[in-house]
Design a protein around this motif. Structure first.
Motif: not given
Length: 254
Positions: A102-130
């Motif tokens: 959709k052309g909505l992301l500026e460069g490579n500036r994509f961040g991910l965060a979360g609370t509790s289960m969402g935080g665990m998801t975030t940590a897991a995502a770091l193993t999968q998505f560079s």
């Protein structure tokens, strides 16, 4: 002016928050994952604060939560905890692809965060998505296998008729190891990482995140890229102080 739109991306319900004048322009993006038994709307405060600073924020509903809720008992929902995390990973990948398309992301500036289960998801995502540039884990565990063992032990203690065999438990743990950041910390690649955890948390052990932080800080050439904020008097609830500090840190790192 900040706009909040309810949208459906490939049938995934989410809230799309952005500064109105730049809503259709490329912006740095934070996708924020909610916690267990929560929903996307509960994270609007952090989304608003970031949108004020010029960020786009995406708040999706996790499987079996919010608009995706199904008629499941608490016990059944608990048994599907790690299925939800795995589906979150698929949802995050789809969100990223849609942002790019959709052309909505500026460069490579994509961040991910979360609370509790969402935080665990975030940590897991770091193993999968560079392509995740910056991450935040708020009262979540980056030691997913250890947390699974802890959670299963609690369930067995409170449910003598625990409906999962030892073999099924072992298979689950083997699957979880594939997305356990503590077992593959080299995949951090020095990416900025923020932790917040309350010392009085009785739901997600404080030591999981703090011991991980101590184990990996030496991997960072720039110590400013990894931060751990702890509150001695806080339990399993993200404080306003934590929210403000994370927003300020993210503005510097993303």
């Amino acid at each position: 002016m900040i706009v909040v739109n309810k949208e459906y991306w490939n049938h995934l319900p989410l809230l799309h928050i952005a500064p109105a004048p730049k809503k259709d322009q490329p912006l740095p993006v934070l996708t924020y994952m909610h916690g267990f038994t929560s929903a996307k709307e509960y994270n609007l405060p952090i989304a608003y604060l970031l949108a004020e600073k010029g960020y786009r924020v995406i708040l999706p509903d996790s499987l079996y939560h919010g608009e995706r809720e199904e008629d499941l008992s608490q016990g059944v929902l608990e048994m599907r905890f790690f299925d939800i995390i795995k589906q979150n990973l698929d949802d995050i990948e789809m969100i990223y692809q849609e942002l790019v398309a959709k052309g909505l992301l500026e460069g490579n500036r994509f961040g991910l965060a979360g609370t509790s289960m969402g935080g665990m998801t975030t940590a897991a995502a770091l193993t999968q998505f560079s392509w995740i540039k910056t991450a935040g884990v708020l009262m979540g565990s980056p030691k997913l296998t250890q947390y699974a063992e802890y959670r299963i032990a609690l369930m067995k203690e409170h449910k003598p008729d625990f409906p999962v065999s030892d073999e099924e438990v072992q298979n689950l743990l083997e699957e979880i190891k594939e997305i356990d950041l503590s077992l593959q910390a080299e995949k951090l690649f020095g990416r900025p990482l923020f932790f917040w955890h309350g010392k009085q948390d009785t739901v997600v052990p404080f030591d999981h995140s703090y011991s991980f932080y101590e184990e990996v800080i030496h991997l960072y050439k720039n110590p400013e890229n990894i931060a751990f904020l702890k509150q001695l008097d806080s339990g399993h609830k993200v404080s306003r102080f934590a929210t403000i500090e994370f927003v300020n840190w993210l503005e510097y790192q993303l």
